[in-house]
Design a protein around this motif. Structure first.
Motif, PDB file in Angstrom:
ATOM      1  N   THR A 287      -1.744 -10.869  -3.185  1.00 17.12           N
ATOM      2  CA  THR A 287      -1.929  -9.433  -3.339  1.00 17.12           C
ATOM      3  C   THR A 287      -2.349  -9.140  -4.771  1.00 17.12           C
ATOM      4  O   THR A 287      -2.339 -10.029  -5.630  1.00 17.12           O
ATOM      5  N   CYS A 288      -2.661  -7.900  -5.043  1.00 17.89           N
ATOM      6  CA  CYS A 288      -3.034  -7.528  -6.408  1.00 17.89           C
ATOM      7  C   CYS A 288      -1.840  -7.646  -7.362  1.00 17.89           C
ATOM      8  O   CYS A 288      -2.011  -7.628  -8.575  1.00 17.89           O
ATOM      9  N   HIS A 289      -0.629  -7.777  -6.825  1.00 19.91           N
ATOM     10  CA  HIS A 289       0.578  -7.927  -7.643  1.00 19.91           C
ATOM     11  C   HIS A 289       1.036  -9.375  -7.727  1.00 19.91           C
ATOM     12  O   HIS A 289       2.084  -9.659  -8.289  1.00 19.91           O
TER      13      HIS A 289
END
Length: 59
Positions: free
Chosen positions: A38-40
Protein backbone atom coordinates in the motif's frame (compact mmCIF):
# COMPACT_ATOMS: atom_id res chain seq x y z
CA UNK A 1 -3.36 11.90 11.83
CA UNK A 2 -2.55 10.70 15.32
CA UNK A 3 -3.01 6.98 15.98
CA UNK A 4 -3.95 5.57 19.36
CA UNK A 5 -2.77 2.21 20.60
CA UNK A 6 -5.62 -0.32 20.59
CA UNK A 7 -4.16 -2.15 23.61
CA UNK A 8 -3.56 -0.91 27.14
CA UNK A 9 -0.56 -3.19 27.71
CA UNK A 10 1.88 -5.21 25.61
CA UNK A 11 0.75 -8.33 27.49
CA UNK A 12 -2.87 -7.64 26.55
CA UNK A 13 -1.92 -7.20 22.91
CA UNK A 14 0.04 -10.46 22.88
CA UNK A 15 -2.86 -12.37 24.49
CA UNK A 16 -5.41 -11.04 21.98
CA UNK A 17 -3.15 -11.86 19.03
CA UNK A 18 -2.44 -15.33 20.43
CA UNK A 19 -6.18 -16.06 20.72
CA UNK A 20 -6.77 -14.67 17.22
CA UNK A 21 -4.04 -16.90 15.78
CA UNK A 22 -5.44 -19.95 17.58
CA UNK A 23 -8.89 -19.27 16.17
CA UNK A 24 -7.62 -18.92 12.61
CA UNK A 25 -5.49 -22.05 12.87
CA UNK A 26 -8.58 -24.12 13.66
CA UNK A 27 -9.21 -26.59 10.82
CA UNK A 28 -12.75 -25.26 10.37
CA UNK A 29 -11.53 -21.87 9.13
CA UNK A 30 -9.33 -22.29 6.06
CA UNK A 31 -7.47 -19.13 5.11
CA UNK A 32 -4.50 -17.82 3.20
CA UNK A 33 -1.88 -15.33 4.36
CA UNK A 34 -0.25 -12.71 2.19
CA UNK A 35 1.10 -9.16 2.12
CA UNK A 36 -0.41 -6.26 0.18
CA UNK A 37 1.72 -3.28 -0.81
CA UNK A 38 0.00 0.00 0.00
CA UNK A 39 1.05 3.63 -0.07
CA UNK A 40 1.74 3.24 3.68
CA UNK A 41 3.96 0.17 3.25
CA UNK A 42 3.44 -3.58 3.26
CA UNK A 43 0.36 -4.84 5.13
CA UNK A 44 -0.14 -8.41 6.35
CA UNK A 45 -3.55 -9.89 5.42
CA UNK A 46 -5.48 -13.06 6.13
CA UNK A 47 -8.21 -14.00 3.70
CA UNK A 48 -10.75 -16.65 4.61
CA UNK A 49 -11.49 -19.17 1.91
CA UNK A 50 -15.19 -18.42 2.18
CA UNK A 51 -14.55 -14.81 1.17
CA UNK A 52 -12.11 -15.74 -1.59
CA UNK A 53 -14.65 -18.26 -2.91
CA UNK A 54 -17.28 -15.53 -3.07
CA UNK A 55 -14.89 -13.20 -4.86
CA UNK A 56 -13.93 -15.96 -7.32
CA UNK A 57 -17.59 -16.66 -8.08
CA UNK A 58 -18.33 -12.91 -8.14
CA UNK A 59 -21.27 -13.37 -5.76
Amino acid sequence: MKYKNAFKTQEGKEEVLKQYDMLLEAPTIPHERFYVNTCHGSTFCRLTMRYSYLMEKKI
